[in-house]
Design an enzyme around this catalytic site. Structure first.
Site: not given
Length: 612
Positions: A63, A165
């Protein structure tokens, strides 16, 4: 490839080597030109940000911000990551070319670098197909839980979800699932990381994603998986006749993410009137224009538009998914007209109670309880433990994160056990074990059925939550964090806790609160165990200490795996019959203040408190 440690290359030489390699390999004109421009300008500071260190592949995958360089998410780093993952899977699975993998993506995009989740997913598919490996690539955006569902349903070797997300808009991520349908756990992360380093040069066909469209190895699972998911979901509808008649109205927001159509379909599968969607937020938009952070866990700020629509349509319940629809926040309008946003722990209590109650109605034989389980993470409320003790089923806690709960749930299911529910306080819920991860779509519709059923008893969610606490004991929780960008300071803070009363002596009290037990999952110490060794897995790379207090309080301090934060989670558990929640809240607030003052010492360590 970064020069290995001890290679004799200095910082500048290593940077030169990385950028030269980048110019040689990158075929994305936007990121290539961006790096050329930085070199021409002599912008060393920005070059160091882009090339200082390669993104670290952990159990949560990758990420990072999208943009040029080895520390960012972009076409080249996606190709390199996928080449490593592909080679690692080839070693692990002899039948990889028969079974294949699944890939899906959310709606994120970063026009200035040409990066998007869809583009990254296609490049990842190209890598596998170039090696003769079948790929089930969704043709359009899906919720994250559709990837683990597809791995399990089609018996594939692995799954990849391209998503960040609920992170800020500039970020993206690369999340990986194993053949058991759960997120990877160690040592796979280390094995994949090493394989990435060994496969940095793009393979000949790496950049040409047009080749996959005519390949017999490319499959689109969208229609069949969509159908299978909602058919499986119907098995968790317990009160279809109530749903058909309910007068309870719902508002739903997908916060500019992927959830809208899937939650609409879930409501139809349960014979519920689909919720009113917040029009400004229902369609995917990578800019997330109406919110500061696209994270429903942040509470009322993200839900402002939802509350306005609910007030207008006279809806009593708001359901909010995060952008990849694996998490869920729920809010309920109170008689006072105020909106109450339930914490992750409160919704965990409600859903756990509901799934057990519904299961019990269908399973009158009490002997089945001995093979029935619920799970939650070690920093989540212990309300499920209290329910389990009274009702006779099993409760287990795992380390933080659904990777642990998903893997443990699979072990239990393989042993013939029933796993009813798992949750974590960060608004993640596994209500249906056909997905071995958190799933905000199933959680949304099951919450709606719960609210509809309670309405037939003239009960609100808030009233039922109170009834749960009266029956099983109040569980009052409080969680927050401090920001610290200096890893050495964080390490020093935790080391000082381990030598609080002289060398190798943990604290015996925190202010006026006496400590009765300590568990340190960094060192593996647990003074509650006869041999003083922790039962849960330990990790020297992350800090985590849990203090149990004589007054029934429990507090955990831990570092975050993805953010520069030291988090804390505190809970006060009262036995059934103690019906003075205000006194418990007061005591918990005093305990938290003592922990902040004596253990965090924000002035001493220059920590920034959470912004209100």
């Amino acid at each position: 490839m970064a020069a290995p440690e001890g290679s004799g290359l200095g910082e500048d030489a290593r940077l030169d080597q990385e950028t030269a390699q980048w110019l040689h390999w990158d075929k994305n004109s936007l990121t290539l030109e961006a790096v050329k421009r930085l070199i021409a300008e002599g912008n060393e500071e920005e070059l160091r940000k882009c090339f200082g260190a390669r993104m670290e592949f952990g159990t949560a995958g990758l990420r990072a911000a999208m943009g040029p360089g080895i520390s960012r998410m972009n076409d080249l780093t996606i190709i390199q990551t996928t080449q490593g993952f592909c080679r690692y899977l080839e070693k692990q699975f002899s039948d990889l070319k028969q079974k294949g993998i699944v890939i899906s993506f959310d709606a994120r995009a970063h026009p200035s670098s040409g990066g998007s989740s869809r583009r990254f997913a296609r490049l990842a598919a190209t890598t596998f197909i170039s090696q003769g490996i079948p790929v089930y690539l969704f043709s359009d955006i899906t919720p994250t839980p559709f990837v683990p569902f597809t791995v399990s349903r089609l018996k594939l070797c692995a799954g990849i979800m391209i998503t960040a997300s609920h992170n800020p808009k500039q970020d993206n991520g690369y999340k990986v699932y194993w053949d058991n349908g759960a997120q990877i756990i160690s040592p796979h992360d280390k094995g994949i990381s090493q394989a990435i380093e060994e496969n940095l040069e793009p393979w000949p066909q790496a950049w040409d994603d047009s080749l996959i469209d005519s390949s017999p190895l490319l499959h689109n699972p969208s229609a069949s998986i969509n159908n299978d998911y909602f058919e499986d979901l119907k098995k968790y509808c317990f009160h279809r006749s109530v749903n058909r008649e309910t007068k309870v109205k719902f508002v739903h927001t997908s916060v500019h993410g992927v959830g809208h159509s899937f939650v609409q379909s879930a409501f139809k599968a349960f014979d519920l009137v689909p919720p009113e969607a917040v029009p400004e937020q229902k369609d995917p938009d990578p800019e997330f224009p109406t919110v500061k952070y696209p994270n429903p866990e942040e509470g009322k700020g993200v839900l402002t538009l939802s509350f306005a629509l609910a007030d207008k349509t006279k809806a009593r319940i708001v359901l909010a998914n995060d952008p990849d629809a694996d998490r869920l926040a729920v809010a309920e309008k109170q008689d006072s007209g105020e909106w109450r946003v339930f914490s992750g722990n409160e919704l965990g209590a409600l859903l756990g109670w509901w799934l057990f109650t519904s299961w019990k109605e269908k399973n009158q034989d009490r002997s089945a309880l001995k093979d029935t389980y619920m799970l939650s993470s070690t920093v989540s409320s212990k309300i499920l433990r209290a329910i389990a003790l009274k009702e006779g089923f099993h409760f287990e806690e795992t380390l933080t994160g659904f990777k642990w709960m998903g893997n443990r749930a699979k072990q239990l299911i393989d042993q013939g056990k029933t796993v009813l529910f798992a949750f974590e306080e960060a608004i993640g819920y596994m209500c249906c074990p056909f997905v071995l991860d958190k799933d905000g779509v199933s959680a949304a519709v099951i919450s709606a059925e719960l609210a509809s059923f309670l309405a037939t008893k003239n009960l609100s969610l808030s009233q039922q939550l109170k009834a749960i606490y009266v029956e099983y004991g109040y569980h009052i929780t409080k969680a927050s964090y401090f920001i610290c960008h200096d890893q050495d300071t964080i390490k020093k803070l935790f080391e000082n806790l381990r030598s609080y009363d002289g060398k190798n002596n943990y604290p015996k009290a925190c202010g006026k609160f006496e400590i009765s037990a300590i568990r340190d999952l960094t060192t593996g110490y647990d003074d509650n165990q006869p041999d003083k060794k922790a039962v849960l897995p330990t990790s020297k790379s992350s800090q985590m200490i849990t203090f149990t207090f004589a007054n029934g309080g429990v507090a955990t301090m831990r570092t975050s795996g993805t953010e520069p934060k030291i988090k804390y989670y505190a809970e006060l558990c009262a036995p059934p019959g103690n019906s003075d929640p205000e006194q418990l809240k007061k005591e918990l607030n005093e305990l938290v203040s003592a922990i902040e003052e004596h253990f965090f010492q924000p002035q001493k360590y220059n920590l920034q408190p959470k912004a209100d």
